[in-house]
Scaffold this motif. Sequence first.
Motif, PDB file in Angstrom:
ATOM      1  N   GLU A 142      -3.185   3.852 -23.093  1.00 39.76           N
ATOM      2  CA  GLU A 142      -2.887   2.455 -22.275  1.00 39.76           C
ATOM      3  C   GLU A 142      -2.794   3.124 -20.885  1.00 39.76           C
ATOM      4  OE1 GLU A 142      -3.083  -0.261 -23.219  1.00 39.76           O
ATOM      5  OE2 GLU A 142      -3.061  -0.288 -25.339  1.00 39.76           O
ATOM      6  N   ARG A 143      -2.772   4.187 -20.188  1.00 48.40           N
ATOM      7  CA  ARG A 143      -2.843   4.582 -18.978  1.00 48.40           C
ATOM      8  C   ARG A 143      -4.273   4.827 -18.534  1.00 48.40           C
ATOM      9  NH1 ARG A 143       0.408   9.113 -19.342  1.00 48.40           N
ATOM     10  NH2 ARG A 143       1.070   8.886 -21.411  1.00 48.40           N
ATOM     11  N   ARG A 144      -5.264   4.735 -19.172  1.00 48.91           N
ATOM     12  CA  ARG A 144      -6.587   4.736 -18.530  1.00 48.91           C
ATOM     13  C   ARG A 144      -7.046   3.555 -18.142  1.00 48.91           C
ATOM     14  NH1 ARG A 144      -8.251   9.632 -20.378  1.00 48.91           N
ATOM     15  NH2 ARG A 144      -7.432  10.714 -21.924  1.00 48.91           N
ATOM     16  N   GLN A 145      -7.988   3.854 -17.229  1.00 44.78           N
ATOM     17  CA  GLN A 145      -8.461   2.622 -16.327  1.00 44.78           C
ATOM     18  C   GLN A 145      -7.638   1.666 -15.772  1.00 44.78           C
ATOM     19  OE1 GLN A 145     -11.697   1.321 -19.286  1.00 44.78           O
ATOM     20  NE2 GLN A 145     -13.287   2.368 -18.118  1.00 44.78           N
ATOM     21  N   VAL A 146      -6.576   2.197 -15.299  1.00 41.76           N
ATOM     22  CA  VAL A 146      -5.424   1.340 -14.873  1.00 41.76           C
ATOM     23  C   VAL A 146      -5.554   1.654 -13.100  1.00 41.76           C
ATOM     24  CG1 VAL A 146      -4.132   1.084 -16.618  1.00 41.76           C
ATOM     25  CG2 VAL A 146      -3.687   2.996 -15.143  1.00 41.76           C
ATOM     26  N   LEU A 147      -4.978   0.572 -12.239  1.00 40.65           N
ATOM     27  CA  LEU A 147      -4.700   0.595 -11.009  1.00 40.65           C
ATOM     28  C   LEU A 147      -3.220   0.401 -10.779  1.00 40.65           C
ATOM     29  CD1 LEU A 147      -7.458  -1.565  -9.634  1.00 40.65           C
ATOM     30  CD2 LEU A 147      -7.473   0.904  -9.766  1.00 40.65           C
ATOM     31  N   ASP A 148      -2.921   1.223  -9.623  1.00 34.64           N
ATOM     32  CA  ASP A 148      -1.332   0.865  -9.291  1.00 34.64           C
ATOM     33  C   ASP A 148      -1.334  -0.403  -8.946  1.00 34.64           C
ATOM     34  OD1 ASP A 148      -1.305   0.680  -5.968  1.00 34.64           O
ATOM     35  OD2 ASP A 148      -2.564   2.127  -6.808  1.00 34.64           O
ATOM     36  N   PRO A 149      -0.197  -1.100  -9.068  1.00 34.06           N
ATOM     37  CA  PRO A 149       0.187  -2.455  -8.349  1.00 34.06           C
ATOM     38  C   PRO A 149      -0.555  -2.812  -7.170  1.00 34.06           C
ATOM     39  CG  PRO A 149       2.322  -1.734  -9.388  1.00 34.06           C
ATOM     40  CD  PRO A 149       1.070  -0.596  -9.182  1.00 34.06           C
ATOM     41  N   ALA A 150      -0.499  -2.215  -6.067  1.00 30.37           N
ATOM     42  CA  ALA A 150      -1.010  -2.629  -4.819  1.00 30.37           C
ATOM     43  C   ALA A 150      -2.413  -2.585  -4.813  1.00 30.37           C
ATOM     44  CB  ALA A 150      -0.399  -1.791  -3.660  1.00 30.37           C
ATOM     45  N   VAL A 172      -2.083  -3.652 -16.118  1.00 33.78           N
ATOM     46  CA  VAL A 172      -1.056  -3.498 -15.006  1.00 33.78           C
ATOM     47  C   VAL A 172      -0.356  -2.035 -15.651  1.00 33.78           C
ATOM     48  CG1 VAL A 172       0.970  -4.488 -14.017  1.00 33.78           C
ATOM     49  CG2 VAL A 172      -0.846  -5.823 -14.812  1.00 33.78           C
ATOM     50  N   PHE A 173      -0.172  -1.103 -14.572  1.00 29.93           N
ATOM     51  CA  PHE A 173       0.707  -0.078 -14.849  1.00 29.93           C
ATOM     52  C   PHE A 173       1.728   0.379 -13.615  1.00 29.93           C
ATOM     53  CE2 PHE A 173       1.588   4.533 -15.183  1.00 29.93           C
ATOM     54  CZ  PHE A 173       2.469   4.588 -16.181  1.00 29.93           C
ATOM     55  N   ASP A 174       2.856   0.334 -13.706  1.00 29.59           N
ATOM     56  CA  ASP A 174       3.920   0.484 -12.545  1.00 29.59           C
ATOM     57  C   ASP A 174       4.335   1.810 -12.657  1.00 29.59           C
ATOM     58  OD1 ASP A 174       5.725   0.190 -14.503  1.00 29.59           O
ATOM     59  OD2 ASP A 174       6.618  -1.585 -13.536  1.00 29.59           O
ATOM     60  N   GLY A 175       4.006   2.704 -13.593  1.00 30.47           N
ATOM     61  CA  GLY A 175       4.592   3.940 -13.706  1.00 30.47           C
ATOM     62  C   GLY A 175       5.588   4.105 -14.942  1.00 30.47           C
ATOM     63  N   LYS A 176       6.014   2.914 -15.232  1.00 34.90           N
ATOM     64  CA  LYS A 176       6.906   2.663 -16.534  1.00 34.90           C
ATOM     65  C   LYS A 176       6.437   1.806 -17.526  1.00 34.90           C
ATOM     66  CE  LYS A 176      11.658   1.679 -17.720  1.00 34.90           C
ATOM     67  NZ  LYS A 176      13.054   1.200 -17.243  1.00 34.90           N
ATOM     68  N   THR A 177       5.830   0.570 -17.247  1.00 38.37           N
ATOM     69  CA  THR A 177       5.376  -0.321 -18.332  1.00 38.37           C
ATOM     70  C   THR A 177       3.812  -0.613 -17.867  1.00 38.37           C
ATOM     71  OG1 THR A 177       6.304  -1.883 -16.551  1.00 38.37           O
ATOM     72  CG2 THR A 177       7.662  -1.249 -18.448  1.00 38.37           C
ATOM     73  N   ARG A 178       3.454  -1.074 -18.965  1.00 38.47           N
ATOM     74  CA  ARG A 178       1.934  -1.682 -18.961  1.00 38.47           C
ATOM     75  C   ARG A 178       1.974  -3.164 -19.502  1.00 38.47           C
ATOM     76  NH1 ARG A 178      -2.015  -3.120 -19.317  1.00 38.47           N
ATOM     77  NH2 ARG A 178      -3.279  -2.346 -21.009  1.00 38.47           N
ATOM     78  N   ALA A 215       3.098  -2.307 -23.420  1.00 38.93           N
ATOM     79  CA  ALA A 215       3.676  -1.035 -23.533  1.00 38.93           C
ATOM     80  C   ALA A 215       5.034  -0.792 -22.721  1.00 38.93           C
ATOM     81  CB  ALA A 215       2.855   0.010 -23.875  1.00 38.93           C
ATOM     82  N   GLY A 216       5.805   0.119 -23.112  1.00 42.50           N
ATOM     83  CA  GLY A 216       6.861   0.659 -22.173  1.00 42.50           C
ATOM     84  C   GLY A 216       8.102  -0.407 -22.386  1.00 42.50           C
ATOM     85  N   TYR A 217       8.153  -1.390 -22.820  1.00 45.18           N
ATOM     86  CA  TYR A 217       9.301  -2.288 -23.041  1.00 45.18           C
ATOM     87  C   TYR A 217      10.080  -2.098 -24.271  1.00 45.18           C
ATOM     88  CZ  TYR A 217       6.752  -4.937 -19.486  1.00 45.18           C
ATOM     89  OH  TYR A 217       6.085  -5.262 -18.254  1.00 45.18           O
ATOM     90  N   SER A 218      11.219  -2.489 -24.347  1.00 46.87           N
ATOM     91  CA  SER A 218      12.133  -2.641 -25.544  1.00 46.87           C
ATOM     92  C   SER A 218      11.360  -3.769 -26.367  1.00 46.87           C
ATOM     93  CB  SER A 218      13.634  -2.777 -25.248  1.00 46.87           C
ATOM     94  OG  SER A 218      13.629  -4.094 -24.668  1.00 46.87           O
ATOM     95  N   ASP A 219      12.051  -3.652 -27.862  1.00 44.73           N
ATOM     96  CA  ASP A 219      11.348  -4.853 -28.722  1.00 44.73           C
ATOM     97  C   ASP A 219      11.800  -6.182 -28.419  1.00 44.73           C
ATOM     98  OD1 ASP A 219      10.386  -2.980 -30.149  1.00 44.73           O
ATOM     99  OD2 ASP A 219      11.878  -2.511 -31.786  1.00 44.73           O
ATOM    100  N   ARG A 220      13.039  -6.123 -27.766  1.00 47.10           N
ATOM    101  CA  ARG A 220      13.711  -7.383 -27.116  1.00 47.10           C
ATOM    102  C   ARG A 220      12.835  -7.894 -25.907  1.00 47.10           C
ATOM    103  NH1 ARG A 220      17.289  -8.988 -23.150  1.00 47.10           N
ATOM    104  NH2 ARG A 220      17.544  -6.989 -22.395  1.00 47.10           N
ATOM    105  N   HIS A 221      12.519  -7.021 -25.300  1.00 50.36           N
ATOM    106  CA  HIS A 221      11.533  -7.579 -24.066  1.00 50.36           C
ATOM    107  C   HIS A 221      10.169  -7.933 -24.585  1.00 50.36           C
ATOM    108  CE1 HIS A 221      14.764  -6.052 -21.368  1.00 50.36           C
ATOM    109  NE2 HIS A 221      14.278  -6.947 -20.360  1.00 50.36           N
TER     110      HIS A 221
END
Length: 264
Positions: A142-150, A172-178, A215-221
């Motif tokens: 899930e961290r392949r073919q991604v760009l940073d937010p900006a 979308v990948f911000d370093g912690k979540t996708r 990905a990168g989120y809790s089950d609740r989120h």
Amino acid sequence: MPRIALSAVAILLFATALHSHAVPPTLPHIQPFALTGSAYVGGFRAGEAIMEFDINDDGYSVRFNAESQGLIRLLFQWAFELEVEGTLEAELAAGLRPTVYQSRRYHRDGHVERHVRFRADYAETVLPEGAEPYPHPVPPEERRQVLDPASALLSAGLVLARTGRCEQTIRVFDGKTRSDLVLTDLGVDPVAGSPDPEHLPGHDKQCTFRSHRVAGYSDRHMRKPPVEGEIWFRTHVDGLMVPVRLQTPTLIGMAIFHFELPAS
């Protein structure tokens, strides 16, 4: 600012990685420029921001700074900054490739920092020294073919200017979540349908967006509904459109973000 409203800003700035089959773009020559912005939540002024772009033959950089203002500052003092550098890649559908991205979110008790390093089509999170790994790691695939937010924001403007259509799926990948940000067409020249058209002269394109957690989120989120709203784009130069307004509903009212083009 309340967390849900800050998340709306993140949607605009943290939309990463276009995955498109469009013909690779012809990149324009663009003089350095800056967008200045302000945010309102529930009718109250929430903050101010500036986003600086430098695009040249050697590559590109984007820097963004924002902080709370007014009554919101008394209740939810916050500030946010990010910076990214990358190279222009005409053979890619996105038109560019980031190399390094980092962001810092400040609050009353300190700050949170995220750092992403890009190698080819793979993004790697670099944790601060001594920091614990994130509790919900994003899988490598899930961290392949991604760009940073900006970079994604810049890429989206290039693609929209080239195709004339909002239809994009943005990884979308911000370093912690996708997340996957889906843009769809809403219309052309939204001035007549805008709730305050006098503040929106000359806008060229209106898109809807929906952000799906991956990905990168809790089950609740993960069980929460996607964040959605609308984004207005306007032509800055031939080959590039930039966002000038974003709006999304929150629990305390509509969050609206305005960005102004340079006077020139």
